[in-house]
Design an enzyme around this catalytic site. Structure first.
Site: not given
Lengths: 337, 338
Positions: B29, B60, B82-85, B87-89, B129
């Site tokens: 992204e 993601e 874009q942010f580790a937060d 990644i869950f999808p 974030h």
């Protein structure tokens, strides 16, 4: 008996006698293989999950005829038919079902997780719909490499409700990727009918808001599948982007071996089996067109049964994998440390 | 030697690999035209074109799956989340597909994908974030997990990940992008300029995966840390006057238990640091393994200094962050334990 001459009239028009014989042979191989797998399961030689493809044979047979060597195939968990259609060895497939060393994944994958790099078969995926963006990534790599390869990405009616399918549709259409999405609509996602799970039951329309063309195909008619497949593959190969084919098909057996299939009536199964069976249908067309006799087809059946018996024997004789296999192929770095 | 901040070092790693290996591409992204939310891919699309460095839609799961599809067909994609937060999808794709294809195809296919993602707090990002979700991913067989603490390691580790045949998840502590951060938010932003680890060679070099770095030798106590916490440990040990041996793990999978165990056998005491919540954090794994390997050497209970078992707060960011004071307290307690 088979010939390279083209058939000029009737429902088999346009195909060569060789092609037709090959379609019949492949569909019969898949059916006999699956029947034998069902038996081995019943006898306790195959453990765990085993999803049989019986009834759907025309889909992979027709689609395989629409692609050429080097094109890729990826599918979900009802995958034995796809592997046989790709030309993978029935022995290696059956031995994977029994979890033996001679299996395609040396017993580490089982029924739902088999691969063949040689045949460009990318699995065999047990998570519903997860293979759809992966197949789209394969198509992306084809475009990046400047090759004209197409990826056939199969999934079922159940998977069409997974969000990641639409993420993949968007990317495939945005970037005009060479992928053909083959929806095998066998009417039931395990025990839930399409009507009970889907707001739009005409699944070929699922690409409309991504500007992906789609069409409905009689998935019980190998000639119809091949014809639609050729059109879709040509579209994808020519750079026009993805294409959706919704194959209206049917599985005669339960979702897996442990499914008594109480969510549908016996008559429904019997009706389709007696009126729409892909193998019986083609058999009658072949006899009507006088390109095969009952006796010839009986002899072929015998030949195929022998191939399947060899596969089953191999799958039972092949040794169990070495216990050390448990720790291999996990992480190269960890093995090195 | 050129001085680089961590972002420049990471850009340089990708630049090197894009230049020398046609199989490498970078996407995610805002990665292409925009150059990445923090600018880590800035300039790469201009240099390598939009077929090799490009933007992905916000999805993601499919970003990771697409990367895997490409990788199984011989490419080496670098996917940015874009942010580790966020990644869950893509968690399912990482767990069920990316990290398992080598195993279940008995080695026929590998998926050499590198996923880069900024992690950690310290920028008032709040709950979505600021996360350090590394522990979830250390629980997945078949995945390399790396987290550098400085520009030199960042470049060398990223190149190692890209060149590895294994899939890798590369966490970038975003609080370290511009300079080392010792946990004191009241000090002015420091810079990588003049820092020895800010000296980064231009070309290709690697930092091996699975080899920890002893950033400070000492004899009183072993401190095991990674990412931002390495700098907090250094500052806390100095402030407290503790002769700590500070180990920067650099990679969590595989992790260098040999270096850690050797140190704990020498010091007899150990404090483990991470920014992520305490319960089932990576510190729990380390503590368990250290007691197995060093039981007869231990002279004090192993301490963990971590984030709290709460979401990452917005208002009380510095109460959540395991800063120098908490680390110093644990060092003191451990060293004085008799």
């Amino acid at each position: 008996m088979p010939k390279a001459t083209k058939i000029t009239k009737g429902p088999l028009k346009g195909a060569t006698q060789d092609d037709i014989h090959e379609f019949y042979r492949m569909m019969l191989l898949i059916r006999r293989f699956e029947e034998r797998a069902g038996q081995l399961y019943g006898m306790g030689h195959i453990a765990g999950f085993c999803h049989l493809y019986i009834g759907q044979e025309a889909v992979v047979t027709g689609m395989q005829a629409a692609i050429t060597d080097g094109d890729q195939v990826i599918t979900g968990y009802r995958d034995h038919g796809h592997m046989l259609a790709c030309g993978m060895d029935p022995k290696g497939v059956m031995a994977e079902l029994t979890g033996r060393e001679g299996g395609y994944s040396r017993g580490k994958g089982g029924s739902m997780h088999m691969f063949s790099k040689e045949k460009n078969f990318y699995g065999g995926h047990g998570i519903v719909g997860a293979q759809v963006p992966i197949g789209t990534g394969l198509a992306m790599s084809n475009r990046y490499k400047g090759s004209d390869r197409v990826c056939l990405t199969y999934f079922g009616d159940g998977a069409t409700n997974q969000g990641q399918v639409y993420e993949a549709f968007n990317m495939a259409s945005l970037w005009k990727l060479p992928v053909v999405y083959v929806i095998e609509n066998n009417m039931y996602a395990m025990g839930t009918s399409v009507e009970r799970a889907s707001a739009e039951t005409e699944l070929y329309k699922r690409g409309i808001s991504f500007e992906i063309e789609g069409e409905e195909v009689d998935g019980m008619d190998v000639m119809a599948v091949k014809k639609a497949g050729e059109k879709a593959v040509k579209h994808a190969r020519s750079g026009k982007g993805p294409y959706i084919l919704e194959m209206k098909t049917y599985r005669y057996r339960g979702h897996s071996m442990s499914d008594p299939a109480k969510y549908r009536k016996r008559e429904e199964v019997d009706d389709i089996r007696s009126h729409r069976d892909p193998i019986e249908g083609l058999k009658h067309q072949m006899i009507d067109a006088e390109i095969a006799t009952e006796d010839e087809l009986k002899a072929l059946d015998k030949e195929i049964k022998a191939i399947v018996k060899d596969a089953a024997d191999f799958a039972l004789e092949s040794p169990e994998p070495d216990p050390a296999e448990l720790w291999t192929d996990v992480l190269r770095e960890a093995e090195a440390v | 030697m050129p001085q680089m901040n961590m972002m420049q070092a990471l850009t340089s790693a990708m630049d090197v690999k894009l230049a020398e290996d046609e199989r490498v591409l970078a996407f995610g992204e805002d990665v292409g035209y925009f150059g990445g939310v923090f600018g880590v891919t800035r300039g790469l699309q201009e240099k390598y074109g939009s077929s090799r460095v490009f933007d992905a839609p916000i999805n993601e799961g499919a970003i990771i799956a697409m990367a895997m599809g490409m990788a199984t067909n011989g490419m080496r994609p670098i996917a940015e989340i874009q942010f580790a937060d966020y990644i869950f999808p893509g968690f399912d794709q990482i767990i069920s597909e990316l990290t398992r294809i080598r195993y279940r195809s008995a080695g026929q296919y590998t998926a050499p994908v590198t996923i880069r993602t900024p992690c950690g707090g310290g920028i008032y990002g709040g709950q979505t974030h600021s996360m350090s979700p590394e522990a979830f991913f250390t629980h997945i067989p078949g995945l390399v997990v790396a987290m550098p603490s400085n520009p030199y390691d960042a470049k060398g580790l990223l190149i190692s990940c890209i060149e590895s045949d294994d899939p890798a998840l590369f966490f970038e502590p975003k609080r370290l992008y511009n300079g080392p951060f010792d946990g004191d938010p009241n000090k002015p932003q420091s810079s990588w300029k003049d820092h020895p680890k800010g000296e980064v060679p231009e070309g290709n070099y690697t930092v091996p995966l699975g080899v920890a770095d002893v950033v400070r030798e000492g004899s009183d106590v072993t401190v095991v840390a990674y990412g931002t916490m390495v700098h907090v440990a250094l500052a806390a040990a100095e402030a407290e006057g503790v002769d700590a041996e500070i180990i920067d793990l650099r990679t969590l999978i595989p992790y260098d238990i040999d270096t850690v165990a050797r140190s704990v056998q020498k010091t007899g005491r150990c404090v483990i640091l991470h920014e992520a919540p305490r319960t089932s954090g990576f510190g729990a794994e380390l503590a368990a393994q250290i007691q197995e390997d060093c039981f007869y050497s231990l002279e004090a209970p192993i301490q963990r200094v971590t984030g709290w078992d709460t979401p990452y707060p917005h208002a009380h960011e510095w109460s959540y962050f395991p800063g120098q004071e908490r680390v110093a307290r644990a060092l003191k307690k451990t060293v004085e334990f008799a």
